[in-house]
Design an enzyme around this catalytic site. Structure first.
Site, PDB file in Angstrom:
ATOM      1  CB  CYS A 254       5.644   2.473   3.516  1.00  0.00           C
ATOM      2  SG  CYS A 254       6.394   1.002   2.659  1.00  0.00           S
TER       3      CYS A 254
ATOM      4  CD  GLU B 296      11.322   2.513  -2.855  1.00  0.00           C
ATOM      5  OE1 GLU B 296      10.216   2.970  -2.765  1.00  0.00           O
ATOM      6  OE2 GLU B 296      11.797   2.585  -4.192  1.00  0.00           O
TER       7      GLU B 296
ATOM      8  CB  THR C 269       9.103  12.094   3.757  1.00  0.00           C
ATOM      9  OG1 THR C 269       8.567  10.902   2.956  1.00  0.00           O
ATOM     10  CG2 THR C 269       9.163  13.273   2.866  1.00  0.00           C
TER      11      THR C 269
ATOM     12  CE  LYS D  49      21.724   3.688  10.486  1.00  0.00           C
ATOM     13  NZ  LYS D  49      20.914   3.005  11.387  1.00  0.00           N
TER      14      LYS D  49
ATOM     15  CD  GLU E 276       4.546   7.491   6.734  1.00  0.00           C
ATOM     16  OE1 GLU E 276       5.658   8.324   7.238  1.00  0.00           O
ATOM     17  OE2 GLU E 276       4.680   6.392   6.249  1.00  0.00           O
TER      18      GLU E 276
END
Ligand code: NDP
Length: 486
Positions: A285, A251, A231, A176, A387
Site C-alpha cells: 500500500c 487502513e 477502500t 480473519k 490504485e
C-alpha cells in the site's frame, strides 16, 4: 508446526474444521495449482469464536501486562526459530520472492509481537490535577472482544500488526486473514498453542470476506474492528459497523507520489525508487506508483531508471535470485493488465514492460507481469488516480514545487509520500503541504513502530502503531476525585 493440506480454524485454542465442513481452494500463484484448502467459515464459526473469546476475556484482561508480554515474546521466539519455514510458506502462498519473505515479512511479524509485548509495559495512565480541588486519572481498559481483518499483500506482517496490540492491551481477538493467503496465519495458530497462549485469547477464522469477514463485522459482541484492505471494502465495513457504534480503524488503499527534486542525492534516490516502485510486485500500500521528476533531471532519470528496471529478475519466487515474483492471483493479474491497456488509451507510452513474461518450467501457468513504466499520462487520468496495486508506475516531469504539490494531491488517496531533495527548507515545505499520513524524506518504508501509521482522505480512518494502537484497542475511563474538604 507444519503446512497441512486442509487448513483449520483456531477456536478456543483448538484447530477445528469449519462448521459447514466446506473448503475453498488455495492456489499457489507461481504455478496456478491448488495446493491446499481453506475453511469456508461462516457466521456459525464466528459465533463459536466469540463464545471462546468471551470465556477467555475475564482472565486475560486481568492478567498482568508483563505476563501477557511474556507469552507474546514466546510466540515471537517460536516464529523466529521457524523463520525459514514461515518464509517459504509465505512465498508459496503469496507469490512473493523467498528473499523478501525471509528478509522483510517474517522478521517484521516477529518484531510486531516483540514490540507490542514490550510497549504495553510502558503504556501508562494520565493524571490531571485541578489545583487543590480534584485529581483526575484516566485509565485505559481493554475493549473486550475485537475483530481484526487483514489483506493478502503482506499476510503475516499485517495480520500480526493488528492482533499484537489488541492482545497486548488485554482484549480477546477474532481474526480473519485474507482467504487468498491463509497459510502463515494457520502456522501462527499452531505456534500460539505451543507458546501457551490461553485458549480463546486469539481465535482465527478463515474464509471469504463476504461471509466470515462480514460475520465478524456484524457480530454484536465484537466491539471494535481493525481492518486493512481496499477502500471499497473499508467503505462497506464502515457503513455496516458505524450504526452499531463499533470503534473502527481502517487502513485502506494508496496512490502514493514519489517526488524527486533535481538537487537530490541521485544514486540513493535511484536505488530506493526501484524498491519503492516494485517491491512485492508493487503490491504494498506504501509503494510510490506516481513518480514526479523535476525537469532538469527528467531525461537522466528516465534513462537510468529504465535501464535498471530492465535488469529486474522476474521469475520463480522460490529461486534465490528472483527479485519480482508472481502476482497474487489470476484475477488481480488480469486487473493490472487492464490498467496497462487503459494507460495506452489515456495517452500513455509504455517505456518498458507491459507484458506477461514467459516463465519456464514449473511456473509456466503462474501469474506474472513485467515491471512496467509509463510516460506521458495526464496527472488526473484514471491510471494516475486509481490504485493499481501492481508493478506499474508512471513518470511525469514537473517545473515547480507548486505544480508538483498540485499533481501529487490530485487523488482521493492520502496514504504515503516520498520526497527527494537535499534542501532542508524544501523538504519541510513540501512535507507540510502534501496530503498524506506518512511522509518520507530521502527514504522509503523506513519504519519506527512507535510512530502513528495511517492515511488521510480515502486511505483510511484512525492511526495504528505505537501507543496509537493501544488507544484504539482500549476505552478511556476518567475517574475524578474531589479533594475539597466539606
Ligand atoms: P480487500 O479489501 O479485498 O480485503 C481485505 C480483507 O477484508 C480480506 O481479509 C477480505 O477477505 C476481507 N473482506 C472482504 N470483504 C469483506 C466484508 N464485506 N466484510 C469483512 N471483511 C471483508 O483487500 P485486499 O485483500 O485485496 O488487499 C489489498 C488492498 O489492501 C489494497 O487496496 C491495499 O492498498 C490495501 N492495503 C492497505 C494498507 C494500509 O496500511 N493502508 C496495507 C496493505 C494493503 P477475502 O480475502 O476473503 O476477500
Amino acid at each position: 508446526m507444519k503446512r497441512e493440506k486442509y487448513i483449520k480454524n483456531m477456536i478456543g485454542g483448538v484447530l477445528t474444521d469449519p462448521a459447514s465442513n466446506q473448503y475453498l481452494d488455495n492456489i499457489n500463484p507461481a504455478t496456478g495449482e491448488v495446493y491446499s484448502f481453506i475453511p469456508d467459515s461462516d457466521k456459525n464459526d464466528v459465533a463459536s469464536a466469540v463464545k471462546a473469546a468471551q470465556k477467555a476475556l475475564p482472565d486475560w484482561m486481568n492478567t498482568p501486562a508483563d505476563l501477557r508480554g511474556k507469552i507474546m515474546e514466546r510466540v515471537a521466539d517460536l516464529i523466529n526459530q521457524n523463520l525459514a519455514y514461515f518464509a517459504e510458506s509465505e512465498s508459496i502462498d503469496n507469490g512473493k520472492s523467498i528473499e523478501l519473505a525471509r528478509s522483510v515479512d517474517i522478521p517484521r511479524a516477529v518484531q510486531n509481537f516483540r514490540f507490542f509485548a514490550s510497549a504495553i509495559r510502558s503504556f501508562s495512565s494520565e493524571a490531571h490535577m485541578m489545583e487543590n480541588r480534584a485529581v483526575n486519572y484516566t485509565v485505559r481498559q481493554p475493549i473486550g472482544i475485537v475483530g481484526c481483518i487483514s489483506p493478502w499483500n503482506l499476510p503475516l506482517y499485517l495480520f500480526t500488526w493488528k492482533i499484537s496490540p489488541a492482545i497486548a492491551a488485554g482484549n480477546c481477538v477474532v481474526a480473519k486473514p485474507s482467504e487468498i493467503t491463509p497459510m502463515t496465519a494457520f502456522l501462527l495458530s499452531q505456534i500460539c498453542i505451543e507458546a501457551g497462549m490461553p485458549p480463546g485469547v486469539l481465535n482465527i477464522v478463515h474464509g471469504l470476506g463476504s461471509k466470515a469477514g462480514e460475520a465478524i463485522v456484524t457480530h454484536p459482541d465484537i466491539k471494535a474492528i481493525s481492518f486493512t484492505g481496499g477502500t471499497a471494502t473499508g467503505k462497506h465495513i464502515a457503513a455496516t459497523a458505524a450504526p452499531m457504534f463499533k470503534k473502527l480503524s481502517l487502513e485502506l488503499g494508496g496512490k502514493n507520489p514519489n517526488i524527486i527534486f533535481a538537487d537530490c542525492d541521485f544514486d540513493k534516490m535511484m536505488t530506493t525508487s526501484i524498491r519503492s516502485s516494485f517491491s512485492n510486485q508493487g503490491q504494498i500500500c506504501l509503494c510510490g506508483s506516481r513518480i514526479f521528476i523535476e525537469k532538469p533531471i527528467y531525461e537522466r532519470f528516465k534513462k537510468e531508471f529504465i535501464e535498471k528496471v530492465r535488469l529486474i529478475k522476474v521469475g520463480d519466487p522460490a529461486s534465490e535470485n528472483t527479485q519480482l515474483g508472481a502476482i497474487v492471483s489470476k484475477q488481480h493479474r488480469d486487473k493490472i493488465i487492464d490498467y496497462i491497456k487503459l494507460a495506452k488509451k489515456e495517452g500513455g507510452k509504455i517505456l518498458c514492460g507491459g507484458h506477461i513474461p514467459e516463465i519456464n518450467k514449473r511456473c509456466e501457468k503462474g501469474y506474472f507481469i513485467e515491471p512496467t513504466v509509463i510516460e506521458g499520462l495526464p496527472y488526473s487520468c484514471r491510471v494516475n488516480t486509481e490504485e493499481i496495486f501492481g508493478p506499474v508506475v508512471s513518470i511525469t516531469p514537473f517545473d515547480t514545487e507548486e505544480e508538483v504539490i498540485r499533481m501529487a494531491n490530485a487523488t482521493d488517496y492520502g496514504l504515503a509520500c516520498s520526497i527527494w531533495t537535499e534542501s532542508l527548507t524544501r523538504a519541510h515545505h513540501t512535507a507540510a503541504r502534501i496530503q498524506a499520513g506518512i511522509v518520507w524524506v530521502n527514504c522509503w518504508m523506513l519504519r519506527d513502530l512507535r510512530t502513528p501509521f495511517g492515511g488521510m482522505k480515502n486511505s483510511g480512518m484512525g492511526r495504528e502503531g505505537g501507543f496509537e494502537a493501544f488507544r484504539f484497542f482500549t476505552e478511556a475511563k476518567n475517574v475524578c476525585i474531589n479533594l475539597e474538604k466539606s
